[in-house]
Design a protein around this motif. Sequence first.
Motif, short mmCIF file in Angstrom:
data_model
loop_
_atom_site.label_atom_id
_atom_site.label_comp_id
_atom_site.label_asym_id
_atom_site.label_seq_id
_atom_site.Cartn_x
_atom_site.Cartn_y
_atom_site.Cartn_z
N ASP A 135 50.01 37.48 47.96
CA ASP A 135 50.62 38.50 47.10
C ASP A 135 50.00 38.41 45.72
OD1 ASP A 135 52.14 40.31 45.77
OD2 ASP A 135 54.06 39.27 46.05
N TYR A 136 49.19 39.40 45.38
CA TYR A 136 48.41 39.32 44.15
C TYR A 136 49.00 40.14 43.01
CZ TYR A 136 44.78 37.39 47.20
OH TYR A 136 44.09 36.61 48.09
N ASP A 137 50.13 40.81 43.19
CA ASP A 137 50.66 41.69 42.15
C ASP A 137 50.94 40.93 40.86
OD1 ASP A 137 50.44 43.85 43.77
OD2 ASP A 137 52.58 43.96 44.29
N GLU A 138 51.69 39.82 40.95
CA GLU A 138 52.03 39.05 39.75
C GLU A 138 50.79 38.39 39.16
OE1 GLU A 138 54.89 38.86 38.01
OE2 GLU A 138 55.53 40.46 39.37
N ASN A 189 47.75 39.50 39.28
CA ASN A 189 46.97 40.53 38.59
C ASN A 189 47.59 40.90 37.24
OD1 ASN A 189 44.65 41.06 40.19
ND2 ASN A 189 45.95 42.06 41.72
N LYS A 190 48.92 40.83 37.14
CA LYS A 190 49.57 41.06 35.84
C LYS A 190 49.14 39.99 34.84
CE LYS A 190 53.76 43.39 37.54
NZ LYS A 190 55.23 43.26 37.71
#
Length: 485
Positions: A151-154, A156-157
């Motif tokens: 899970d790369y969402d956080e 990438n933030k």
Amino acid sequence: MEIIVSKINSNKNISDGKIIMAFEGENPLEETNYPIKKEEFNGKFLEIKTLNLALEEKPNKIIFIGLGKRDEINHEKIRKAIGKSIKESNKLNIKNIEVSTIGIDKILTLNEFSKIISETAILANYKFDKYLSNKNKTKLEKLNIVCNEDDYDEINKSINEGKTLGEATNLARNLVNEPSNILTPIKLSEEVDKAGKEYGFDVEVYDEKEIKKFGMEAYLEVSKGSINPPRFIVMKYFGDKDNEENIVGLVGKGLTYDSGGLSLKPNSGMVNMKTDMAGSAAVIGAIAAIAKMELKINVIGAIAACENMISSKAYKPGDIINTMAGKTILVNNTDAEGRLTLVDGVYYLVEKENVNKILDIATLTGAAQRAFGNHVTAVLSNDDTFYRELERATEESGEMIARAPILDEYRKLIKPDIADLTNSSKGPGMITAGIFISEFVKGKPWIHMDIAGTSWSEEELEYIPKGGTGVGVRTIYYLLKENSN
């Protein structure tokens, strides 16, 4: 630079090189297959070893970098290690590199690590080569953070925040490095307007007629000797619409050139006086980062941009001048000009914009550099809580500060017999200069940062270039991030 994150072994053969970090005495080969003997690389802090393998399979250029002892690791040591590795990758002409998180993910969260890597990669890859005929074309173009996450969402933030801070700091560096024949007060105002459009904050620019209407007489006195007219620049970002009455004010010293005026500097002291606007550059960079990251906070920045030059119109030692606040000032030294511009900027934010807290940042005194050298910024503050928030911000940024005292014994030194204040007096100049500014904050929580020693580097360090450092941008960002809702 493009910065991405991907799963270990998911993108084989896309990177030219690889950075592997190791703690002292801990063999990185336990989880890698690269042929390096432990006695050749022990992981001491900033110890570096490179392998250039004659293989078609990539990555074939390996950089081992030491982190030192595991129990002594901190964000700044990681930042320096990454910075040194990025510089080494440029020496090896690596265009695309990956960073392994093996080992580090046991002490830092992947989000923390990703932000530090991203920020440092941008900072270490910086070079001001605008005026060079032959530019170095070997800068790193792509960095890949490899990890075991899906899970790369956080992540990438975090990468985005790190990149934003790096780019905003480099914006400040560019402004400081520009020669003063290019970066006049008008040109600085144009650059701020351009940054506002790019990063998302509002800009208002006032000319000398409007400055006079504000009653900023001290600021105008400093500017009188130059053929280049002053510009008062105001930057506004309101990210907390529900609390528009809560505003933090930032003032940056904006002397685009300082000759010393009639109290003329020696030639050696004038060569780098294009840097006397480094405080304004820090404010511009900080607000740019705050706006781009959409922090929930309201901030107004002010820059009293001008030049301090010699002419028949220039203000003189012995003059008594007025200020926007109505306080009179005996001019003992025209080379103590920065505080004259700052106090009108400070008072404008307190009186006209109703800010609740205020921070000024300036290349103000040689005394600060003599006291703390080129690695520590001198700080004065009238509010312990606000100062502790600044200390916590430096733990994130890695920029070092030291607090100087505000004493009544020193306050007396700036009170002459024939005016309310004097801009230069006997005594500890770093402290009396800060106390002088404090006379205009009307009791609001206030911080003064004297970056005379830290705004410019005469040597290239791990992620700090020779020239403008961009000091203050990241510290102010983290300070206001802590103050955000």
